[in-house]
Scaffold this motif. Structure first.
Motif, PDB file in Angstrom:
ATOM      1  N   ALA A   1       0.806  -1.225   0.000  1.00 20.39           N
ATOM      2  CA  ALA A   1       0.000   0.000   0.000  1.00 20.39           C
ATOM      3  C   ALA A   1       0.831   1.264   0.000  1.00 20.39           C
ATOM      4  CB  ALA A   1      -0.944   0.011   1.209  1.00 20.39           C
ATOM      5  N   THR A   2       2.146   1.137   0.158  1.00 21.35           N
ATOM      6  CA  THR A   2       3.015   2.325   0.142  1.00 21.35           C
ATOM      7  C   THR A   2       3.604   2.589  -1.238  1.00 21.35           C
ATOM      8  OG1 THR A   2       5.080   1.172   0.698  1.00 21.35           O
ATOM      9  CG2 THR A   2       3.635   1.800   2.532  1.00 21.35           C
TER      10      THR A   2
ATOM     11  N   LEU B   1      -7.689   9.933   7.533  1.00 23.25           N
ATOM     12  CA  LEU B   1      -6.295   9.627   7.228  1.00 23.25           C
ATOM     13  C   LEU B   1      -5.379  10.536   8.047  1.00 23.25           C
ATOM     14  CD1 LEU B   1      -4.413   8.012   5.257  1.00 23.25           C
ATOM     15  CD2 LEU B   1      -4.575   9.989   3.728  1.00 23.25           C
ATOM     16  N   ARG B   2      -4.365   9.955   8.666  1.00 22.61           N
ATOM     17  CA  ARG B   2      -3.424  10.746   9.456  1.00 22.61           C
ATOM     18  C   ARG B   2      -2.478  11.504   8.529  1.00 22.61           C
ATOM     19  NH1 ARG B   2      -2.185  11.167  14.566  1.00 22.61           N
ATOM     20  NH2 ARG B   2      -3.557   9.432  15.167  1.00 22.61           N
ATOM     21  N   ALA B   3      -2.217  12.751   8.840  1.00 24.88           N
ATOM     22  CA  ALA B   3      -1.302  13.564   8.038  1.00 24.88           C
ATOM     23  C   ALA B   3       0.063  12.887   7.959  1.00 24.88           C
ATOM     24  CB  ALA B   3      -1.166  14.956   8.638  1.00 24.88           C
ATOM     25  N   GLY B   4       0.600  12.797   6.765  1.00 28.41           N
ATOM     26  CA  GLY B   4       1.916  12.201   6.578  1.00 28.41           C
ATOM     27  C   GLY B   4       1.933  10.695   6.547  1.00 28.41           C
ATOM     28  N   ALA B   5       0.752  10.055   6.573  1.00 28.24           N
ATOM     29  CA  ALA B   5       0.705   8.592   6.539  1.00 28.24           C
ATOM     30  C   ALA B   5       1.351   8.071   5.260  1.00 28.24           C
ATOM     31  CB  ALA B   5      -0.733   8.106   6.636  1.00 28.24           C
ATOM     32  N   ALA B   6       2.167   7.036   5.397  1.00 28.55           N
ATOM     33  CA  ALA B   6       2.887   6.477   4.252  1.00 28.55           C
ATOM     34  C   ALA B   6       1.982   5.520   3.485  1.00 28.55           C
ATOM     35  CB  ALA B   6       4.146   5.763   4.729  1.00 28.55           C
ATOM     36  N   ILE B   7       0.985   6.092   2.813  1.00 24.51           N
ATOM     37  CA  ILE B   7       0.026   5.323   2.027  1.00 24.51           C
ATOM     38  C   ILE B   7      -0.087   5.978   0.657  1.00 24.51           C
ATOM     39  CG2 ILE B   7      -2.433   4.747   1.769  1.00 24.51           C
ATOM     40  CD1 ILE B   7      -1.144   3.004   3.816  1.00 24.51           C
TER      41      ILE B   7
ATOM     42  N   LEU C   1      -3.311   6.648  -4.335  1.00 20.12           N
ATOM     43  CA  LEU C   1      -4.221   5.833  -5.140  1.00 20.12           C
ATOM     44  C   LEU C   1      -5.120   4.967  -4.256  1.00 20.12           C
ATOM     45  CD1 LEU C   1      -1.717   4.639  -7.888  1.00 20.12           C
ATOM     46  CD2 LEU C   1      -3.541   6.331  -8.157  1.00 20.12           C
ATOM     47  N   VAL C   2      -4.648   4.597  -3.078  1.00 22.44           N
ATOM     48  CA  VAL C   2      -5.427   3.750  -2.164  1.00 22.44           C
ATOM     49  C   VAL C   2      -6.697   4.470  -1.720  1.00 22.44           C
ATOM     50  CG1 VAL C   2      -5.450   2.655   0.117  1.00 22.44           C
ATOM     51  CG2 VAL C   2      -3.436   2.432  -1.362  1.00 22.44           C
ATOM     52  N   THR C   3      -6.582   5.748  -1.400  1.00 22.14           N
ATOM     53  CA  THR C   3      -7.722   6.506  -0.869  1.00 22.14           C
ATOM     54  C   THR C   3      -8.577   7.132  -1.961  1.00 22.14           C
ATOM     55  OG1 THR C   3      -6.430   8.546  -0.707  1.00 22.14           O
ATOM     56  CG2 THR C   3      -6.418   7.072   1.215  1.00 22.14           C
ATOM     57  N   ALA C   4      -8.148   7.051  -3.215  1.00 20.14           N
ATOM     58  CA  ALA C   4      -8.862   7.664  -4.342  1.00 20.14           C
ATOM     59  C   ALA C   4      -9.107   9.152  -4.092  1.00 20.14           C
ATOM     60  CB  ALA C   4     -10.181   6.939  -4.599  1.00 20.14           C
ATOM     61  N   GLY C   5      -8.129   9.793  -3.423  1.00 20.51           N
ATOM     62  CA  GLY C   5      -8.223  11.224  -3.175  1.00 20.51           C
ATOM     63  C   GLY C   5      -9.091  11.627  -2.003  1.00 20.51           C
ATOM     64  N   LEU C   6      -9.650  10.659  -1.279  1.00 26.08           N
ATOM     65  CA  LEU C   6     -10.495  10.963  -0.124  1.00 26.08           C
ATOM     66  C   LEU C   6      -9.629  11.254   1.104  1.00 26.08           C
ATOM     67  CD1 LEU C   6     -13.146   8.120  -0.594  1.00 26.08           C
ATOM     68  CD2 LEU C   6     -13.463  10.553  -1.082  1.00 26.08           C
ATOM     69  N   PRO C   7     -10.183  11.990   2.097  1.00 25.73           N
ATOM     70  CA  PRO C   7      -9.413  12.286   3.310  1.00 25.73           C
ATOM     71  C   PRO C   7      -9.506  11.169   4.353  1.00 25.73           C
ATOM     72  CG  PRO C   7     -11.507  13.434   3.388  1.00 25.73           C
ATOM     73  CD  PRO C   7     -11.461  12.726   2.058  1.00 25.73           C
TER      74      PRO C   7
ATOM     75  N   GLY D   1       3.895  -4.799   6.706  1.00 28.61           N
ATOM     76  CA  GLY D   1       3.451  -3.445   6.359  1.00 28.61           C
ATOM     77  C   GLY D   1       2.011  -3.456   5.888  1.00 28.61           C
ATOM     78  N   PRO D   2       1.487  -2.286   5.520  1.00 25.65           N
ATOM     79  CA  PRO D   2       0.094  -2.210   5.080  1.00 25.65           C
ATOM     80  C   PRO D   2      -0.088  -2.790   3.678  1.00 25.65           C
ATOM     81  CG  PRO D   2       1.125  -0.059   4.887  1.00 25.65           C
ATOM     82  CD  PRO D   2       2.135  -0.959   5.546  1.00 25.65           C
ATOM     83  N   VAL D   3      -1.123  -3.593   3.512  1.00 28.17           N
ATOM     84  CA  VAL D   3      -1.406  -4.246   2.227  1.00 28.17           C
ATOM     85  C   VAL D   3      -2.759  -3.757   1.712  1.00 28.17           C
ATOM     86  CG1 VAL D   3      -1.842  -6.448   1.057  1.00 28.17           C
ATOM     87  CG2 VAL D   3      -0.041  -6.282   2.797  1.00 28.17           C
ATOM     88  N   ALA D   4      -2.755  -3.104   0.565  1.00 26.80           N
ATOM     89  CA  ALA D   4      -4.002  -2.713  -0.090  1.00 26.80           C
ATOM     90  C   ALA D   4      -4.574  -3.942  -0.773  1.00 26.80           C
ATOM     91  CB  ALA D   4      -3.749  -1.615  -1.112  1.00 26.80           C
ATOM     92  N   ALA D   5      -5.861  -4.236  -0.519  1.00 26.44           N
ATOM     93  CA  ALA D   5      -6.398  -5.488  -1.062  1.00 26.44           C
ATOM     94  C   ALA D   5      -7.903  -5.405  -1.266  1.00 26.44           C
ATOM     95  CB  ALA D   5      -6.049  -6.655  -0.144  1.00 26.44           C
TER      96      ALA D   5
END
Length: 315
Positions: free
Chosen positions: A43-44, A102-108, A111-117, A138-142
């Motif tokens: 996810a990073t 979403l936390r500011a500066g999160a290493a994500i 594209l995962v959030t599709a521009g959402l906060p 680590g975080p896995v987008a799935a």
């Protein structure tokens, strides 16, 4: 898109470690959860996440769920809250996704959030998923491991039938037990049910000590699984069938004569576990329409009917 020799891996520690290594290298690996098979990417990594959208043919405005092994891994990704802790204590690991700021500066990857906060996060209960996530570290987008808009996979064979040549590997952990995608609860404001699933609205309300608001289908997409046409077989789907028509494949519920029965005894948990499996089987028979018996709109039936209504929607 490029073609890959998709490997089918086992579930021993060596195979799980191999799958995690593929993910670190930017690969795509499908893996079992208790709900359905997920299509994982780091996810990073922007490029790896972009490959999910390419492999699935998924619209880029549709956000993804991030999976992790432990709650501690989430707290630097999202703004945690007392409400989040309460439902996490009650239902995690398990078939529940939380949407949090979403936390500011999160290493994500963006594209995962599709521009959402906000970010959708989950800790699955399946032992293979947990071993895979722990090995990756680590975080896995799935999202679900299928072509966009089509039936979700509850077996590794469903994944390979849909995505072979598009992804590096699938970890074959057998059939998924729940069989429906996770419940999604929005906690970025008023607690809101964004997608029904195995964790019911009533169960969430009891833990939160308040009613849960309902998302309307006319609202902007805020989580996965909200597109009006989704989870669809190649065949058309006719809902609430009280009789059968010529040339239809017949999916029953309860004491009815049919081709496949979600649950002869009317057990909604059994019906949920069988839903995508039986839709896959009936679709393979080539009938132009799959007719489905009425399913009670209570408890887990709410989630079953949500998936069926989206499968039957105009495409």
């Amino acid at each position: 898109m490029p073609k890959f020799a998709t490997q089918v891996l086992g579930t021993n520690s060596e195979a799980v470690g191999q799958a995690a290594t593929m993910l670190r290298g930017g690969g795509l690996v499908a893996f079992p959860t208790e709900t359905v098979y997920g299509l994982g990417a780091d996810a990073t990594q922007d490029h790896a996440v972009a490959r999910i959208f390419e492999a699935k043919g998924r619209p880029s405005f549709n956000p993804l769920i991030v999976h992790v092994a432990e709650v501690s891994a989430l707290k630097h990704l999202v703004q945690w809250s007392d409400a989040a802790q309460a439902v996490a204590d009650a239902f995690w690991p398990g078939p529940l996704t939380l949407v949090l700021p979403l936390r500011a500066g999160a290493a994500i990857s963006k594209l995962v959030t599709a521009g959402l906060p906000t970010l959708a996060v989950r800790i699955p209960a399946h032992p293979v998923a947990r071993a895979f996530l722990a090995s990756f570290g680590g975080p896995v987008a799935a999202p679900s491991a299928n072509r966009s808009g089509q039936m979700s996979p509850t077996r590794a064979a469903h994944v390979t039938a849909d995505l072979s040549g598009r992804i590096e590997a699938v970890v074959d952990g057998g059939r998924c037990g729940v069989g429906l995608e996770s419940t999604i609860l929005g906690l970025a404001g008023v607690p809101t049910l964004l997608r029904p699933g195995a964790v019911t609205e009533d169960a969430l309300a009891r833990v939160l000590g308040r009613a849960v608001a309902q998302r309307q289908d006319t609202e902007t997409l805020s989580a996965p699984g909200q597109m009006l046409s989704h989870y669809a077989p190649a065949a058309g789907v006719r809902l609430n069938a009280l009789d059968w028509r010529e040339d239809e494949a017949r999916l029953g519920f309860g004491a009815v004569d049919c081709d496949l029965n979600l649950s002869e005894t009317g057990d909604l948990t059994e019906a949920a576990a069988n839903l995508f499996e039986y839709l896959h089987q009936l679709d393979a028979r080539g009938a132009p329409v799959i007719a489905v018996s009425p399913v009670p709109h209570r408890g887990l039936g709410v989630a079953i009917n949500d998936r069926l209504s989206r499968a039957a929607a105009p495409r």
